[in-house]
Design an enzyme around this catalytic site. Structure first.
Site, PDB file in Angstrom:
ATOM      1  N   LEU A  75     -28.363  72.415  68.857  1.00 42.94           N
ATOM      2  CA  LEU A  75     -28.997  72.989  70.040  1.00 42.94           C
ATOM      3  C   LEU A  75     -28.454  74.373  70.404  1.00 42.94           C
ATOM      4  O   LEU A  75     -28.731  74.878  71.486  1.00 42.94           O
ATOM      5  CB  LEU A  75     -28.831  72.031  71.225  1.00 42.94           C
ATOM      6  CG  LEU A  75     -29.412  70.624  70.999  1.00 42.94           C
ATOM      7  CD1 LEU A  75     -29.194  69.753  72.223  1.00 42.94           C
ATOM      8  CD2 LEU A  75     -30.895  70.700  70.653  1.00 42.94           C
ATOM      9  N   CYS A  76     -27.676  74.976  69.501  1.00 43.20           N
ATOM     10  CA  CYS A  76     -27.145  76.309  69.753  1.00 43.20           C
ATOM     11  C   CYS A  76     -28.186  77.380  69.440  1.00 43.20           C
ATOM     12  O   CYS A  76     -28.930  77.268  68.470  1.00 43.20           O
ATOM     13  CB  CYS A  76     -25.909  76.566  68.895  1.00 43.20           C
ATOM     14  SG  CYS A  76     -24.403  75.866  69.563  1.00 43.20           S
ATOM     15  N   HIS A  77     -28.181  78.429  70.255  1.00 47.87           N
ATOM     16  CA  HIS A  77     -29.043  79.572  69.987  1.00 47.87           C
ATOM     17  C   HIS A  77     -28.398  80.470  68.923  1.00 47.87           C
ATOM     18  O   HIS A  77     -27.177  80.668  68.950  1.00 47.87           O
ATOM     19  CB  HIS A  77     -29.243  80.405  71.258  1.00 47.87           C
ATOM     20  CG  HIS A  77     -29.968  79.684  72.340  1.00 47.87           C
ATOM     21  ND1 HIS A  77     -29.355  78.778  73.174  1.00 47.87           N
ATOM     22  CD2 HIS A  77     -31.263  79.746  72.734  1.00 47.87           C
ATOM     23  CE1 HIS A  77     -30.228  78.295  74.044  1.00 47.87           C
ATOM     24  NE2 HIS A  77     -31.407  78.874  73.803  1.00 47.87           N
ATOM     25  N   MET A 113     -19.363  78.415  71.414  1.00 53.04           N
ATOM     26  CA  MET A 113     -19.497  77.543  70.245  1.00 53.04           C
ATOM     27  C   MET A 113     -19.178  78.283  68.957  1.00 53.04           C
ATOM     28  O   MET A 113     -18.659  77.691  68.007  1.00 53.04           O
ATOM     29  CB  MET A 113     -20.905  76.954  70.188  1.00 53.04           C
ATOM     30  CG  MET A 113     -21.226  75.983  71.325  1.00 53.04           C
ATOM     31  SD  MET A 113     -19.950  74.713  71.565  1.00 53.04           S
ATOM     32  CE  MET A 113     -19.932  73.934  69.959  1.00 53.04           C
ATOM     33  N   GLU A 114     -19.468  79.573  68.929  1.00 55.25           N
ATOM     34  CA  GLU A 114     -19.131  80.358  67.739  1.00 55.25           C
ATOM     35  C   GLU A 114     -17.615  80.441  67.565  1.00 55.25           C
ATOM     36  O   GLU A 114     -17.101  80.319  66.448  1.00 55.25           O
ATOM     37  CB  GLU A 114     -19.745  81.755  67.848  1.00 55.25           C
ATOM     38  CG  GLU A 114     -21.234  81.827  67.577  1.00 55.25           C
ATOM     39  CD  GLU A 114     -22.094  81.193  68.659  1.00 55.25           C
ATOM     40  OE1 GLU A 114     -23.280  80.941  68.404  1.00 55.25           O
ATOM     41  OE2 GLU A 114     -21.573  80.953  69.778  1.00 55.25           O
ATOM     42  N   ASP A 128      -7.993  72.353  53.136  1.00 53.91           N
ATOM     43  CA  ASP A 128      -8.404  72.353  51.732  1.00 53.91           C
ATOM     44  C   ASP A 128      -7.415  73.124  50.869  1.00 53.91           C
ATOM     45  O   ASP A 128      -7.131  72.730  49.733  1.00 53.91           O
ATOM     46  CB  ASP A 128      -9.794  72.978  51.615  1.00 53.91           C
ATOM     47  CG  ASP A 128     -10.296  73.001  50.172  1.00 53.91           C
ATOM     48  OD1 ASP A 128     -10.229  71.959  49.500  1.00 53.91           O
ATOM     49  OD2 ASP A 128     -10.751  74.071  49.729  1.00 53.91           O
TER      50      ASP A 128
END
Length: 335
Positions: A75-77, A113-114, A128
């Site tokens: 739901l992120c733009h 969110m980024e 990793d």
């Protein structure tokens, strides 16, 4: 806000309509921590893991993850990122690697969110890269630290240090009173034992003082250079200059000790010092001295001879102030 904006009136997921919002400059800072072992952190510093360039790879992964956030979080733009800074703080004693990401955009919705995605992807990439040595490593405490811009303005997580504190806490050359702005480490077994007087440390200290970098001189035996360098970097001075121990004799260990504390090498600086020395003596080609960055500290190896020190300082005369400003975020890159 007491409602979940990503749910409509019927409780179904939706993408929030931001079309009516004004565009503003927005920033967000997120952090996370990789929990691993002392050995792994030291291997990362020395770039000595089976998968090399650990921090560089994690930094690129963070940037790539931030750019693809809208593909990963439903739901992120999609946002046009204007900046993304990724910082790592290695603590070998605690066995941790802290990740901090500062993201920026000019848009109608926030960039939190980024920043969070970048931290998470950097952490997964670190895992990793180190899993061959420590499969039990774990990424923890991924969290938003601060954000600014938009209708709600500035927000900071309570009890969290300021996002720029990593730079602000480090003593700037002109501001240091109680702590040395620079540390000079002399690698000489004979000088450390009192068999002969150290002739290079005071010269370097005077040169630094003339440039508003009050310096502390530490004279150590060749065998103790690794611990001395770790202690010097842990004090977070602006500069650590070493002298001695850069040759090829069995006791010359300064380059190896330096590689173990560096986050990034500056090979051009080391080569420039060697090139200046070659103008005076062909023996300068034997020097294995390194230069680089450990956290926000500039570390440079100078040869042990007076002439080698003079050549090294002459090279740094045109570079050091700009390097310090760049590392501590006070200068733009120059071409």
């Amino acid at each position: 806000m007491s409602e979940l904006t990503h749910l409509d009136g019927d409780g179904r997921a939706r993408m929030v309509d931001v079309g009516g919002k004004p565009e503003t400059v927005r920033t967000a800072v997120a952090r996370g921590r990789l929990l691993t072992t002392t050995e792994v952190v030291r291997l990362v510093r020395a770039d000595d893991l089976p998968k090399a360039d650990v921090l560089a790879t994690a930094r690129i992964a963070a940037i790539s993850g931030a750019k693809r956030t809208s593909e990963l979080i439903p739901l992120c733009h999609p946002l046009p990122l204007t900046s993304l800074r990724v910082e790592f703080d290695l603590n070998a004693e605690a066995g941790t690697i802290d990740v901090e990401v500062t993201a920026g955009t000019t848009g109608r919705t926030g960039v939190e969110m980024e920043a969070l995605t970048a931290v998470a992807v950097a952490g997964l990439t670190l895992h990793d890269m180190v899993k061959a040595v420590d499969p039990a490593a774990s990424m923890t405490d991924v969290r938003l630290v601060a954000k600014s811009g938009g209708k709600r303005g500035d927000w900071r997580r309570p009890a969290e240090r300021e996002p720029e504190a990593a730079v602000a806490d480090a003593p700037a050359p002109a501001d240091v009173e109680s702590a040395a702005a620079a540390i000079v480490v002399v690698s000489s077994t004979r000088a450390a034992s009192g068999e002969r007087e150290d002739a290079t440390g005071p010269v370097i200290a005077r040169w630094l003082a003339e440039r508003d970098l009050p310096a502390e001189v530490r004279v150590v035996a060749d065998a103790d250079i690794a611990g001395a360098l770790r202690d010097a970097v842990a004090a977070h001075p602006a500069v650590v200059l070493t002298t001695g121990g850069t040759g090829v004799s069995p006791t010359d260990r300064t380059p190896e000790a330096t590689a173990a504390v560096l986050d990034r090498e500056l090979p051009g600086v080391a080569e420039a010092i060697r090139a200046r020395g070659l103008a005076s003596t062909p023996l300068a080609a034997v020097s294995r001295g390194l230069a680089g960055v450990a956290g926000d500290t500039i570390v440079v190896n100078l040869p042990g001879s007076r002439g080698g020190v003079a050549d090294g300082l002459a090279t740094l005369d045109d570079l050091l102030a700009h390097l310090i400003d760049q590392v501590r975020g006070r200068a733009e890159h120059r071409s």
